[in-house]
Design an enzyme around this catalytic site. Structure first.
Site: not given
Ligand code: F6R
Length: 611
Positions: A2, A27, A75, A101-102, A483, A487, A490, A506, A606
């Protein structure tokens, strides 16, 4: 997650609020709304489910005017995305409007209490209780009502509040959810993130937990939880708004992938020294380094994957046991952490709720704590303190999918491994010098790797309809595969999994059949033969294998795979940093080929500031 904006001044609030919401839209959100106090001191609210355009259209047909207001992108946490659940929320009379927010953890008991007192709830949100609670507590002074309210709220919140009986004032409060405020030329602004303020002011104040702020035409007053005035230094934001804009690229994600050479250079530059053994940037003395018994690296998502790179590198170079762990697990598993152990939180935003909670848990248990963080002034950086924060200098990362932040987090992990190896005497000086020397050449090599984009575009056009993709590798290449799988899933919504290549037989090998796509990362010569024999098992089942491979290893790999994407040669430790670039580009190109909303993938935010 949010976003909040707030404005008080002489100009029309609605366009300023909408511009701020637009800046925060990266975000992730599912609905949006604004509330503005008009010339008759009436609060008018407009909200709409879906994209900001829906709210823009609503405001065109049903405009609102006035110079004080609040806005929100939501959100969903409590209650589905809908017009009614969108913020702002008001009390029954519509005289108090709130954006939040929260998560309010005791919202149910408050809802029951307020319902018994006559409040009528119309949404399913936890936020609505705040509006009714403020109405219940309001006795002609919103500052007092807000202070009482925050003493009753449990959970996390950043709040923006306006009230028709105090039409020239905007109130804010925070606990465990970021809120920044700023003032310029008789106007005051509030937001949950800096980009929303940057076109108005560069000098901002970060509210601390349990503080409230009163913003009016004469300026900003901040109070602690007891109502005592507090002074905060102004924080000057020195990055430019243009670095938070697309600059000609089709998407932020692509722009940020291309910014990686510069991010690598900027992150190393302040740590580069002419004097061997000079680690002034690291708040650990050689003696402390020698006495260390264990390191715990704790983070979420991509940052966790950078933590795994740290585990491999530190164990290899500094001969020190390292645990890399997901923060949401760490915080609840009664972790063992004690004397001579170091806890490192890794976070791009510095606001991730689970990482922050894990950090506090480690602190509570008496651990020495540090952070690797991208956002200066963020909660994690402040709780650890600047001296104990190893900043990554990736610049603002706007795309939801993290790329340049990962790159710089992994770089800091490698630097830490080299420094600890040197201080603990487990790494010969010549090797330290060679590694640090090579680190200087990494940005140039990263530029080279960016040229693989065209190849990956072509590849994605043949592979974008795949339903499953497997990523395999060994050692650091396995860390990278995790990773890569995150990527891809998502941004393209393709089901993707990472496996340690040696683990395939396995279980996962049962999923391999003709046509399956397997992406192998091959940067570690010492593990090459093992990986190749795993890949032969894969091709024998008819799966299609594409390899991201170090130039010097290509010839040995060629016969075992269908296609090779070559990256320049680099030390075993640095080659994975180069190899991640084609993997990021692969995810990006697949997502674009599938017509996905690359910068704002569905359901993702984000900065995950709730648990
Ligand atoms: C994936 C992504 C998330 C963040 C995770 C932690 O592309 O961006 O998996 O890495 O939410 O976020 P931060 O680094 O802001 O604590």
């Amino acid at each position: 997650m949010c976003g909040i904006v707030g404005y008080i001044g002489q100009r029309e609030a609605a366009p300023i609020l909408m511009d701020g919401l637009d800046k925060l839209s990266y975000r992730g959100y599912d609905s949006a709304g604004i509330a503005v106090i008009d010339g008759t001191n009436k609060i008018n609210v407009r909200k709409a489910k879906g994209k900001l355009e829906n709210l823009v259209n609503l405001l065109e047909t049903s405009p609102i005017t006035g110079c004080v207001g609040i806005g929100h992108t939501r959100w969903a946490t409590h209650g589905e995305p809908s017009d009614i659940n969108a913020h702002p929320h008001t009390d029954v009379k519509g005289g108090i409007a709130v954006v939040h927010n929260g998560i309010i953890e005791n919202h149910e008991s408050l809802r029951n209490f307020l319902t018994a007192e006559g409040a009528v709830f119309i949404s399913q949100t936890d936020t609505e209780v705040i509006a009714h609670l403020l109405n219940h507590l309001y006795k002609g002074n919103m500052k007092q009502a807000l202070l009482r309210a925050i003493s009753m709220l449990e959970g996390s919140y950043a709040l923006g509040v306006v009230c028709d009986e105090e039409p020239g004032v905007l109130y804010c409060a925070r606990n465990d959810s970021p809120l920044v405020i700023g003032e310029k030329d008789g106007e005051c602004f509030a937001a949950s993130d800096i980009p929303a303020l940057l076109s108005h002011t560069r000098d901002v104040i970060f509210l601390k937990d349990k503080e409230i702020a009163r913003l009016d035409k004469s300026g900003i007053s901040v109070y602690d939880a007891y109502g005592t005035p507090c002074q905060h230094p102004l924080f000057h934001v020195d990055w430019d708004i243009s670095s938070a804009e697309k600059g000609g690229y089709a998407h932020y994600m692509l722009k940020e992938i291309h910014e990686q050479p510069e991010a690598l250079q900027k992150t190393y530059a302040p740590r580069r020294s002419q004097n061997p053994g000079d680690y002034a940037w690291l708040p650990i003395s050689p003696e402390d380094a020698r006495n260390l018994r264990k390191i715990s690296i704790v983070a979420c998502g991509t940052a966790y994957h950078a933590g795994i790179v740290g585990k491999y590198a530190i164990e290899r170079l500094a001969r020190l046991p390292v645990e890399a762990e997901i923060a949401s697990e760490y915080r609840y598993r009664d972790p063992i952490i004690g004397e001579n152990e170091l806890f490192i939180a890794v976070s791009q935003s510095g606001e991730t709720a689970d990482t922050l909670a894990a950090l506090r848990e480690a602190k509570r248990r008496g651990a020495r704590v540090m952070a690797v963080c991208n956002v200066v002034g963020s909660t994690i950086a402040r709780e650890v303190g600047d001296a104990n924060t190893l900043y990554t200098y990736a610049g603002p990362e706007i795309a939801v999918a993290s790329t340049k932040a990962y790159m710089t987090q992994a770089e800091v992990m490698l630097l830490l491994a080299i420094a600890l190896g040197d201080m603990r005497g487990t790494l010969p000086r010549e090797r330290v010098d060679a590694l640090l020397e090579e680190l200087v050449t990494l940005p140039k090599k990263a530029e080279e790797v960016l040229k693989t984009e065209e190849h990956l575009q072509r590849f994605a056009s043949t592979a974008s309809q795949k339903k499953h993709v497997f990523f395999v590798g060994r050692g650091l290449d396995y860390a990278l595969s995790m990773e890569a799988a995150l990527k891809l899933k998502e941004v393209s919504y393709i089901f993707s999994e990472a496996y340690a290549a040696g683990e395939l037989k396995h279980g996962p090998i049962a999923l391999l059949q003709p046509g399956r796509l397997v992406v192998a990362t091959i940067t570690q010569p010492s593990l090459l033969d093992k990986t190749l024999s795993n890949l032969r098992e894969v091709t024998a089942r008819g799966a299609r294998v594409v390899a991201i491979c170090r130039e010097s290893l290509q010839d040995k790999v060629r016969d075992s795979v269908e296609e090779i994407i070559a990256i320049p040669d680099a030390d075993d430790l640095f080659a994975p940093l180069l190899a991640v670039i084609p993997l990021q580009l692969f995810a990006y190109c697949m997502a674009v080929a599938r017509g996905c909303d690359v910068d704002k993938p569905r359901n993702l935010a984000k900065s995950v500031t709730v648990e």
